[in-house]
Design a protein around this motif. Structure first.
Motif, PDB file in Angstrom:
ATOM      1  N   ALA A  44       0.783  -1.238  -0.048  1.00 33.33           N
ATOM      2  CA  ALA A  44       0.015   0.020  -0.164  1.00 33.33           C
ATOM      3  C   ALA A  44       0.531   1.170   0.013  1.00 33.33           C
ATOM      4  O   ALA A  44       0.476   2.231  -0.624  1.00 33.33           O
ATOM      5  CB  ALA A  44      -0.894  -0.054   1.223  1.00 33.33           C
ATOM      6  N   GLY A  45       1.898   1.211   0.603  1.00 34.11           N
ATOM      7  CA  GLY A  45       2.802   2.455   0.909  1.00 34.11           C
ATOM      8  C   GLY A  45       3.374   3.047  -0.490  1.00 34.11           C
ATOM      9  O   GLY A  45       3.221   3.915  -0.812  1.00 34.11           O
ATOM     10  N   LEU A  46       4.046   1.938  -0.921  1.00 31.12           N
ATOM     11  CA  LEU A  46       4.862   2.208  -2.124  1.00 31.12           C
ATOM     12  C   LEU A  46       4.145   2.589  -3.427  1.00 31.12           C
ATOM     13  O   LEU A  46       4.179   3.281  -4.185  1.00 31.12           O
ATOM     14  CB  LEU A  46       6.004   1.094  -2.405  1.00 31.12           C
ATOM     15  N   ALA A  47       2.904   1.547  -3.466  1.00 36.84           N
ATOM     16  CA  ALA A  47       1.904   1.922  -4.606  1.00 36.84           C
ATOM     17  C   ALA A  47       1.406   3.258  -4.524  1.00 36.84           C
ATOM     18  O   ALA A  47       1.059   3.908  -5.518  1.00 36.84           O
ATOM     19  CB  ALA A  47       0.744   0.874  -4.526  1.00 36.84           C
ATOM     20  N   THR A  48       1.084   3.728  -3.253  1.00 35.34           N
ATOM     21  CA  THR A  48       0.439   5.106  -3.148  1.00 35.34           C
ATOM     22  C   THR A  48       1.616   6.074  -3.581  1.00 35.34           C
ATOM     23  O   THR A  48       1.227   7.098  -4.347  1.00 35.34           O
ATOM     24  CB  THR A  48       0.004   5.382  -1.894  1.00 35.34           C
ATOM     25  N   VAL A  49       2.789   5.837  -3.241  1.00 34.70           N
ATOM     26  CA  VAL A  49       3.982   6.970  -3.798  1.00 34.70           C
ATOM     27  C   VAL A  49       4.087   6.795  -4.980  1.00 34.70           C
ATOM     28  O   VAL A  49       4.175   8.080  -5.786  1.00 34.70           O
ATOM     29  CB  VAL A  49       5.328   6.578  -3.206  1.00 34.70           C
ATOM     30  N   LEU A  50       4.079   5.590  -5.764  1.00 40.31           N
ATOM     31  CA  LEU A  50       4.237   5.518  -7.169  1.00 40.31           C
ATOM     32  C   LEU A  50       2.649   6.565  -7.971  1.00 40.31           C
ATOM     33  O   LEU A  50       2.967   6.910  -8.937  1.00 40.31           O
ATOM     34  CB  LEU A  50       4.111   4.386  -7.736  1.00 40.31           C
ATOM     35  N   GLY A  51       1.720   6.187  -7.366  1.00 37.28           N
ATOM     36  CA  GLY A  51       0.507   6.691  -8.073  1.00 37.28           C
ATOM     37  C   GLY A  51       0.663   8.033  -7.975  1.00 37.28           C
ATOM     38  O   GLY A  51       0.106   8.867  -8.765  1.00 37.28           O
ATOM     39  N   ASN A  52       1.345   8.951  -7.290  1.00 38.86           N
ATOM     40  CA  ASN A  52       1.393  10.250  -7.058  1.00 38.86           C
ATOM     41  C   ASN A  52       2.362  10.887  -8.031  1.00 38.86           C
ATOM     42  O   ASN A  52       2.681  12.243  -7.702  1.00 38.86           O
ATOM     43  CB  ASN A  52       1.425  10.782  -5.551  1.00 38.86           C
ATOM     44  N   LEU A  53       3.055  10.022  -8.835  1.00 42.54           N
ATOM     45  CA  LEU A  53       3.627  10.831 -10.111  1.00 42.54           C
ATOM     46  C   LEU A  53       2.680  11.709 -10.720  1.00 42.54           C
ATOM     47  O   LEU A  53       3.311  12.250 -11.649  1.00 42.54           O
ATOM     48  CB  LEU A  53       4.605   9.693 -10.903  1.00 42.54           C
ATOM     49  N   GLN A  54       1.437  11.500 -10.537  1.00 44.81           N
ATOM     50  CA  GLN A  54       0.502  12.347 -11.256  1.00 44.81           C
ATOM     51  C   GLN A  54       0.830  13.896 -11.482  1.00 44.81           C
ATOM     52  O   GLN A  54       0.511  14.775 -12.027  1.00 44.81           O
ATOM     53  CB  GLN A  54      -0.949  12.201 -10.710  1.00 44.81           C
ATOM     54  N   VAL A  55       1.425  14.293 -10.077  1.00 44.84           N
ATOM     55  CA  VAL A  55       2.043  15.641  -9.837  1.00 44.84           C
ATOM     56  C   VAL A  55       2.873  16.213 -11.062  1.00 44.84           C
ATOM     57  O   VAL A  55       2.299  17.163 -11.644  1.00 44.84           O
ATOM     58  CB  VAL A  55       2.792  15.856  -9.017  1.00 44.84           C
ATOM     59  N   PHE A  56       3.943  15.177 -11.803  1.00 49.21           N
ATOM     60  CA  PHE A  56       4.403  15.868 -12.878  1.00 49.21           C
ATOM     61  C   PHE A  56       3.366  15.688 -14.290  1.00 49.21           C
ATOM     62  O   PHE A  56       3.554  16.459 -14.990  1.00 49.21           O
ATOM     63  CB  PHE A  56       5.627  14.727 -13.296  1.00 49.21           C
ATOM     64  N   ILE A  57       2.711  14.526 -14.064  1.00 47.72           N
ATOM     65  CA  ILE A  57       1.889  14.419 -15.331  1.00 47.72           C
ATOM     66  C   ILE A  57       0.806  15.752 -15.606  1.00 47.72           C
ATOM     67  O   ILE A  57       0.449  16.252 -16.612  1.00 47.72           O
ATOM     68  CB  ILE A  57       1.231  13.208 -15.579  1.00 47.72           C
ATOM     69  N   VAL A  58       0.200  16.110 -14.559  1.00 43.84           N
ATOM     70  CA  VAL A  58      -0.532  17.090 -14.322  1.00 43.84           C
ATOM     71  C   VAL A  58       0.051  18.402 -14.633  1.00 43.84           C
ATOM     72  O   VAL A  58      -0.620  19.146 -15.531  1.00 43.84           O
ATOM     73  CB  VAL A  58      -1.259  17.356 -12.685  1.00 43.84           C
ATOM     74  N   ALA A  59       1.268  18.696 -14.349  1.00 44.26           N
ATOM     75  CA  ALA A  59       1.725  20.101 -14.571  1.00 44.26           C
ATOM     76  C   ALA A  59       2.210  20.116 -16.245  1.00 44.26           C
ATOM     77  O   ALA A  59       1.836  21.222 -16.669  1.00 44.26           O
ATOM     78  CB  ALA A  59       3.053  20.060 -13.789  1.00 44.26           C
ATOM     79  N   PHE A  60       2.717  18.856 -16.764  1.00 44.72           N
ATOM     80  CA  PHE A  60       2.786  19.152 -18.085  1.00 44.72           C
ATOM     81  C   PHE A  60       1.711  19.091 -19.019  1.00 44.72           C
ATOM     82  O   PHE A  60       1.659  19.669 -19.923  1.00 44.72           O
ATOM     83  CB  PHE A  60       3.898  17.978 -18.360  1.00 44.72           C
ATOM     84  N   ALA A  61       0.797  18.242 -18.363  1.00 41.40           N
ATOM     85  CA  ALA A  61      -0.639  18.173 -19.205  1.00 41.40           C
ATOM     86  C   ALA A  61      -1.413  19.800 -19.251  1.00 41.40           C
ATOM     87  O   ALA A  61      -1.748  20.323 -20.186  1.00 41.40           O
ATOM     88  CB  ALA A  61      -1.542  17.473 -18.829  1.00 41.40           C
ATOM     89  N   ALA A  62      -1.188  20.412 -18.106  1.00 43.48           N
ATOM     90  CA  ALA A  62      -1.814  21.565 -17.582  1.00 43.48           C
ATOM     91  C   ALA A  62      -1.035  22.603 -18.677  1.00 43.48           C
ATOM     92  O   ALA A  62      -1.726  23.721 -19.048  1.00 43.48           O
ATOM     93  CB  ALA A  62      -1.552  22.141 -16.321  1.00 43.48           C
ATOM     94  N   TRP A  63       0.029  22.451 -18.815  1.00 44.14           N
ATOM     95  CA  TRP A  63       0.861  23.320 -19.772  1.00 44.14           C
ATOM     96  C   TRP A  63       0.424  23.328 -21.265  1.00 44.14           C
ATOM     97  O   TRP A  63      -0.059  24.347 -21.948  1.00 44.14           O
ATOM     98  CB  TRP A  63       2.310  22.834 -20.041  1.00 44.14           C
ATOM     99  N   ALA A  64       0.012  21.797 -21.637  1.00 49.01           N
ATOM    100  CA  ALA A  64      -0.591  21.623 -22.891  1.00 49.01           C
ATOM    101  C   ALA A  64      -2.076  22.298 -23.127  1.00 49.01           C
ATOM    102  O   ALA A  64      -2.478  22.820 -24.069  1.00 49.01           O
ATOM    103  CB  ALA A  64      -0.336  20.251 -23.453  1.00 49.01           C
ATOM    104  N   VAL A  65      -2.674  21.976 -22.077  1.00 45.86           N
ATOM    105  CA  VAL A  65      -4.076  22.165 -21.966  1.00 45.86           C
ATOM    106  C   VAL A  65      -4.561  23.590 -21.477  1.00 45.86           C
ATOM    107  O   VAL A  65      -5.500  24.222 -22.126  1.00 45.86           O
ATOM    108  CB  VAL A  65      -5.217  21.172 -21.216  1.00 45.86           C
TER     109      VAL A  65
END
Length: 305
Positions: free
Chosen positions: A92-113
């Motif tokens: 549960a712990g490591l999976a949650t850390v990995l899932g929060n790579l969304q921070v980078f994806i959101v930032a770059f997607a927000a650049w495009a959108v």
């Protein structure tokens, strides 16, 4: 208290509540598809009540916001299916850390959108964060925690992509919270049931105490936690919301160790610290960065009456 501070506190409260998701999934001791299905199915009735109360004040949800909520529901289904598998593979712990790579994806997607240009810090931090992902994967670690750390990393990265897309669609939808989340949760329930055979299959009749843990998962993280986060999404920049959600992985790692006796290796814990430090560094200037249009025009804004 200022409105901005109140919104930030609401987002942090939501992140703290959803940080219990991973441990509750493990405690239910059901398959990943089963836990994903029932956390949404049990959440639908209370979400309908909240959406009905919102509808009485604001009218029905129609048109583009409704379509975006349905699309968000499909992505949320993928997010949960991949993430619950990541929990199975790497804890549960490591999976949650990995899932929060969304921070980078959101930032770059927000650049495009949304033309919210990412900062130089974000560019520098990106390879650092992915170095942390490699450490969690166990490639260089004979003592890596988890049934299959490499598959856990792949499922976690897939989670982040779906999670980021879900957040961006919910932000772009409308100023409402309960209605879009109710529609997204209902669509996710149907989508998870339909896609479950591709993800190991779901048990439609789990026994107690599994039902109890799944009900707590639905009412806590799914209904209360996500209602708070969805409320804040249209009221602050996407990158800031993504950054505040980092409260979740840090809390989950601690909860997983205390409640589930999860003991990641030293290299995996180092990977967690690298990811969190990289994301904090990379996101700290994402909020005030100017848009592309502002950068290009360099023209002072004038107010209108």
């Amino acid at each position: 208290m200022s409105a901005h501070r109140r919104i930030v506190l609401i987002a942090i409260a939501g992140a703290l509540i959803i940080s219990t998701s991973g441990p509750l999934v493990r405690l239910s001791e059901v398959s990943p598809a089963t836990s994903a299905l029932f956390r949404c199915a049990y959440a639908v009735p209370p979400m309908i009540v909240l959406a009905w109360l919102e509808r009485r004040r604001l009218g029905p949800l129609r048109g583009r916001p409704l379509m975006l909520a349905w699309a968000a529901g499909l992505l949320f289904a993928l997010d949960l299916l991949f993430w619950h598998h990541a929990i199975d593979y790497v804890g549960a712990g490591l999976a949650t850390v990995l899932g929060n790579l969304q921070v980078f994806i959101v930032a770059f997607a927000a650049w495009a959108v949304f033309r919210e240009r990412p900062s130089n810090q974000l560019m520098i931090a990106t390879p650092v964060v992915f170095a942390g992902v490699v450490l969690i994967s166990g490639v260089f670690d004979a003592d890596a925690y988890g049934a299959d750390p490499m598959l856990g990393v792949l499922a976690g990265v897939a989670t982040s992509v779906a999670y980021a897309a879900f957040l961006l669609l919910m932000k772009a939808g409308s100023q409402r919270s309960a209605g879009p989340l109710a529609h997204a949760t209902a669509v996710a329930t149907v989508a998870i049931a339909a896609m479950s055979p591709l993800f190991g299959g779901a048990d439609f009749t789990p026994d107690w105490p599994a039902h109890g843990w799944l009900l707590l998962l639905a009412l806590g993280p799914q209904v209360l936690g996500w209602s708070l986060i969805t409320y804040t999404l249209p009221r602050q920049p996407a990158a800031l919301t993504a950054l505040l959600l980092l409260v979740q992985p840090l809390t989950t790692v601690v909860l997983a160790k205390v409640t589930l006796a999860e003991n990641p290796s030293l290299l995996q814990l180092a990977g967690c610290l690298v990811i969190v430090a990289g994301v904090l560094y990379g996101s700290r200037r994402a909020q005030p960065a100017r848009t592309d249009a502002e950068q290009d025009e360099q023209v002072p804004k004038t107010s209108t009456v």
